[in-house]
Design a protein around this motif. Structure first.
Motif, PDB file in Angstrom:
ATOM      1  N   MET A 178       0.846  -1.204   0.000  1.00 14.48           N
ATOM      2  CA  MET A 178       0.000   0.000   0.000  1.00 14.48           C
ATOM      3  C   MET A 178       0.875   1.245   0.000  1.00 14.48           C
ATOM      4  O   MET A 178       1.843   1.325   0.755  1.00 14.48           O
ATOM      5  N   ASP A 179       0.519   2.199  -0.830  1.00 18.47           N
ATOM      6  CA  ASP A 179       1.239   3.464  -0.924  1.00 18.47           C
ATOM      7  C   ASP A 179       0.971   4.296   0.334  1.00 18.47           C
ATOM      8  O   ASP A 179      -0.183   4.544   0.691  1.00 18.47           O
ATOM      9  N   GLU A 180       2.042   4.707   1.002  1.00 19.00           N
ATOM     10  CA  GLU A 180       1.848   5.476   2.236  1.00 19.00           C
ATOM     11  C   GLU A 180       1.110   6.785   1.985  1.00 19.00           C
ATOM     12  O   GLU A 180       0.466   7.333   2.886  1.00 19.00           O
ATOM     13  N   ARG A 181       1.178   7.311   0.740  1.00 17.49           N
ATOM     14  CA  ARG A 181       0.472   8.557   0.439  1.00 17.49           C
ATOM     15  C   ARG A 181      -1.024   8.409   0.656  1.00 17.49           C
ATOM     16  O   ARG A 181      -1.699   9.375   1.050  1.00 17.49           O
ATOM     17  N   LEU A 182      -1.560   7.224   0.401  1.00 20.38           N
ATOM     18  CA  LEU A 182      -2.987   6.998   0.608  1.00 20.38           C
ATOM     19  C   LEU A 182      -3.360   7.194   2.078  1.00 20.38           C
ATOM     20  O   LEU A 182      -4.408   7.764   2.393  1.00 20.38           O
ATOM     21  N   LEU A 183      -2.479   6.715   2.969  1.00 20.63           N
ATOM     22  CA  LEU A 183      -2.739   6.906   4.402  1.00 20.63           C
ATOM     23  C   LEU A 183      -2.607   8.377   4.786  1.00 20.63           C
ATOM     24  O   LEU A 183      -3.365   8.890   5.620  1.00 20.63           O
ATOM     25  N   ARG A 184      -1.641   9.071   4.178  1.00 22.87           N
ATOM     26  CA  ARG A 184      -1.481  10.499   4.471  1.00 22.87           C
ATOM     27  C   ARG A 184      -2.698  11.283   3.983  1.00 22.87           C
ATOM     28  O   ARG A 184      -3.182  12.191   4.671  1.00 22.87           O
ATOM     29  N   PHE A 185      -3.193  10.957   2.799  1.00 24.72           N
ATOM     30  CA  PHE A 185      -4.396  11.611   2.290  1.00 24.72           C
ATOM     31  C   PHE A 185      -5.573  11.337   3.225  1.00 24.72           C
ATOM     32  O   PHE A 185      -6.351  12.237   3.549  1.00 24.72           O
ATOM     33  N   PHE A 186      -5.698  10.074   3.655  1.00 28.80           N
ATOM     34  CA  PHE A 186      -6.809   9.706   4.547  1.00 28.80           C
ATOM     35  C   PHE A 186      -6.754  10.494   5.857  1.00 28.80           C
ATOM     36  O   PHE A 186      -7.765  11.031   6.317  1.00 28.80           O
ATOM     37  N   VAL A 187      -5.562  10.553   6.474  1.00 30.35           N
ATOM     38  CA  VAL A 187      -5.428  11.272   7.747  1.00 30.35           C
ATOM     39  C   VAL A 187      -5.773  12.749   7.565  1.00 30.35           C
ATOM     40  O   VAL A 187      -6.459  13.355   8.414  1.00 30.35           O
ATOM     41  N   ALA A 188      -5.332  13.343   6.471  1.00 26.88           N
ATOM     42  CA  ALA A 188      -5.629  14.757   6.222  1.00 26.88           C
ATOM     43  C   ALA A 188      -7.123  14.981   6.080  1.00 26.88           C
ATOM     44  O   ALA A 188      -7.687  15.932   6.647  1.00 26.88           O
ATOM     45  N   VAL A 189      -7.803  14.121   5.317  1.00 22.34           N
ATOM     46  CA  VAL A 189      -9.255  14.272   5.137  1.00 22.34           C
ATOM     47  C   VAL A 189      -9.968  14.036   6.465  1.00 22.34           C
ATOM     48  O   VAL A 189     -10.912  14.758   6.820  1.00 22.34           O
ATOM     49  N   TYR A 190      -9.531  13.053   7.205  1.00 23.81           N
ATOM     50  CA  TYR A 190     -10.150  12.758   8.504  1.00 23.81           C
ATOM     51  C   TYR A 190     -10.046  13.959   9.436  1.00 23.81           C
ATOM     52  O   TYR A 190     -11.018  14.309  10.138  1.00 23.81           O
ATOM     53  N   GLU A 191      -8.877  14.575   9.489  1.00 25.16           N
ATOM     54  CA  GLU A 191      -8.658  15.687  10.422  1.00 25.16           C
ATOM     55  C   GLU A 191      -9.286  16.985   9.933  1.00 25.16           C
ATOM     56  O   GLU A 191      -9.760  17.796  10.754  1.00 25.16           O
ATOM     57  N   ARG A 206      -9.368  21.472   1.911  1.00 29.37           N
ATOM     58  CA  ARG A 206      -8.363  21.785   2.938  1.00 29.37           C
ATOM     59  C   ARG A 206      -7.346  20.648   3.079  1.00 29.37           C
ATOM     60  O   ARG A 206      -6.167  20.878   3.321  1.00 29.37           O
ATOM     61  N   ALA A 207      -7.819  19.405   2.917  1.00 31.69           N
ATOM     62  CA  ALA A 207      -6.906  18.265   2.973  1.00 31.69           C
ATOM     63  C   ALA A 207      -5.903  18.328   1.830  1.00 31.69           C
ATOM     64  O   ALA A 207      -4.717  18.016   2.003  1.00 31.69           O
ATOM     65  N   ALA A 208      -6.360  18.744   0.633  1.00 31.73           N
ATOM     66  CA  ALA A 208      -5.461  18.869  -0.511  1.00 31.73           C
ATOM     67  C   ALA A 208      -4.398  19.926  -0.250  1.00 31.73           C
ATOM     68  O   ALA A 208      -3.217  19.731  -0.564  1.00 31.73           O
ATOM     69  N   GLU A 209      -4.789  21.054   0.332  1.00 28.36           N
ATOM     70  CA  GLU A 209      -3.830  22.109   0.660  1.00 28.36           C
ATOM     71  C   GLU A 209      -2.810  21.607   1.683  1.00 28.36           C
ATOM     72  O   GLU A 209      -1.609  21.892   1.587  1.00 28.36           O
ATOM     73  N   LYS A 210      -3.283  20.851   2.632  1.00 28.11           N
ATOM     74  CA  LYS A 210      -2.400  20.333   3.689  1.00 28.11           C
ATOM     75  C   LYS A 210      -1.368  19.363   3.111  1.00 28.11           C
ATOM     76  O   LYS A 210      -0.219  19.305   3.583  1.00 28.11           O
ATOM     77  N   CYS A 211      -1.772  18.630   2.088  1.00 25.21           N
ATOM     78  CA  CYS A 211      -0.871  17.637   1.488  1.00 25.21           C
ATOM     79  C   CYS A 211      -0.129  18.180   0.267  1.00 25.21           C
ATOM     80  O   CYS A 211       0.642  17.439  -0.360  1.00 25.21           O
ATOM     81  N   PHE A 212      -0.388  19.433  -0.073  1.00 19.83           N
ATOM     82  CA  PHE A 212       0.263  20.079  -1.224  1.00 19.83           C
ATOM     83  C   PHE A 212      -0.011  19.329  -2.531  1.00 19.83           C
ATOM     84  O   PHE A 212       0.884  19.112  -3.348  1.00 19.83           O
ATOM     85  N   VAL A 213      -1.246  18.907  -2.692  1.00 23.81           N
ATOM     86  CA  VAL A 213      -1.678  18.263  -3.939  1.00 23.81           C
ATOM     87  C   VAL A 213      -3.011  18.875  -4.352  1.00 23.81           C
ATOM     88  O   VAL A 213      -3.621  19.659  -3.614  1.00 23.81           O
ATOM     89  N   SER A 214      -3.468  18.504  -5.535  1.00 21.81           N
ATOM     90  CA  SER A 214      -4.762  19.011  -6.007  1.00 21.81           C
ATOM     91  C   SER A 214      -5.898  18.223  -5.367  1.00 21.81           C
ATOM     92  O   SER A 214      -5.711  17.099  -4.895  1.00 21.81           O
ATOM     93  N   GLN A 215      -7.100  18.815  -5.386  1.00 20.13           N
ATOM     94  CA  GLN A 215      -8.260  18.129  -4.808  1.00 20.13           C
ATOM     95  C   GLN A 215      -8.563  16.826  -5.529  1.00 20.13           C
ATOM     96  O   GLN A 215      -8.895  15.820  -4.878  1.00 20.13           O
ATOM     97  N   PRO A 216      -8.460  16.779  -6.903  1.00 23.85           N
ATOM     98  CA  PRO A 216      -8.697  15.485  -7.565  1.00 23.85           C
ATOM     99  C   PRO A 216      -7.749  14.387  -7.097  1.00 23.85           C
ATOM    100  O   PRO A 216      -8.139  13.219  -6.992  1.00 23.85           O
TER     101      PRO A 216
END
Length: 279
Positions: free
Chosen positions: A1-14, A20-30
């Motif tokens: 499993m790609d660790e980025r998926l877990l990072r995206f999940f944690v950002a969306v959860y929080e 806002r999760a996309a901004e926190k992870c420095f990626v686009s919303q898509p």
């Protein structure tokens, strides 16, 4: 499993919001949306309910969050762990009672000089230990044995005993003299063999459970005995006398099962002492 998926999940959860999760992870919303979708497909569970104001966490998301945080925390700690920490190699060693301090000092000092970062777990000798420092006679049956050190037993006679006047004791001089035995001791049978040369004319004054008990009775003057040279050399109240007869001895070494060699530290220890003449 790609660790980025877990990072995206944690950002969306929080953040409870994809933007806002996309901004926190420095990626686009898509990217965030696609990452969450991929994670849900991997787990075969829906983690969030999407709505116009953001997301609502489902029960599966609440269950995943602490796991994801722990995994990411451990991943984040890896670089610092490898850069700053010295790894230790744990060794569970059993050490027999009554071994001389000098021998144990030399043993541990030699290993420390040759093998770095060992964390010792020192226990009484036991079959469950990865390796044991003990006398050959106490070796566990299925274990291998690597001898390290050999020591003579010496004849000890209480001060003021008539035999102290003699320079060299003959075996026949021991006839009828009170003798202190230690049946559990490793050289007991050897001592009996020496005394049996008297044809059964020796006299038992005590049978002791430990060498310390033997030493106590020796100093008290109850009788003579054989004890390891290193064990008695710093005590008073008796004399060590030369005698004309067979010598008894004990051999100290390492007892270990083959499986213990899978521990790199133990393999190194065995290699060190196998390549030199004991301690």
């Amino acid at each position: 499993m790609d660790e980025r998926l877990l990072r995206f999940f944690v950002a969306v959860y929080e953040e409870k919001n994809l933007s806002r999760a996309a901004e926190k992870c420095f990626v686009s919303q898509p990217n965030i949306s696609n990452g969450i979708k991929t994670l849900e497909e991997l787990l075969n569970k829906e983690l969030f309910i999407r709505h116009k104001k953001g997301v609502t966490v489902k029960e599966e998301g609440h269950l995943l969050y602490p796991i994801a945080k722990r995994i990411l925390g451990e991943l984040n700690a890896l670089p610092e762990m490898f850069q700053k920490s010295e790894f230790t190699q744990k060794v569970v060693i059993g050490v027999a009672d009554s071994l001389p301090q000098e021998l144990k000092k030399q043993f541990f000092r030699k290993i420390t000089e040759e093998v770095s970062n060992i964390e010792w777990d020192i226990r009484p000798m036991d079959r469950s230990c990865e390796i044991n420092l003990l006398v050959r006679e106490w070796k566990f049956e299925e274990h291998l044995f690597l001898p390290l050190w050999k020591e003579d037993y010496v004849l000890c006679i209480p001060d003021n005993h008539p035999l102290c006047e003699k320079e060299l004791i003959e075996i026949t001089d021991l006839e009828g003299v009170p003798f202190i035995h230690c049946p559990p001791c490793e050289a007991h049978q050897q001592s009996l063999s020496i005394l049996n040369d008297l044809g059964g004319k020796w006299k038992t004054v005590a049978n002791c459970a430990t060498k310390n008990d033997v030493l106590t009775l020796l100093i008290a003057g109850l009788g003579i005995t054989f004890l390891p040279e290193s064990f008695v050399k710093e005590w008073d109240g008796f004399q060590i006398k030369s005698y004309n007869g067979p010598m008894s001895y004990r051999e100290v070494g390492l007892s270990y099962p083959k499986d213990s060699l899978s521990n790199p530290a133990i393999a190194s220890i065995i290699s060190i002492f196998s390549n030199q003449d004991g301690l």
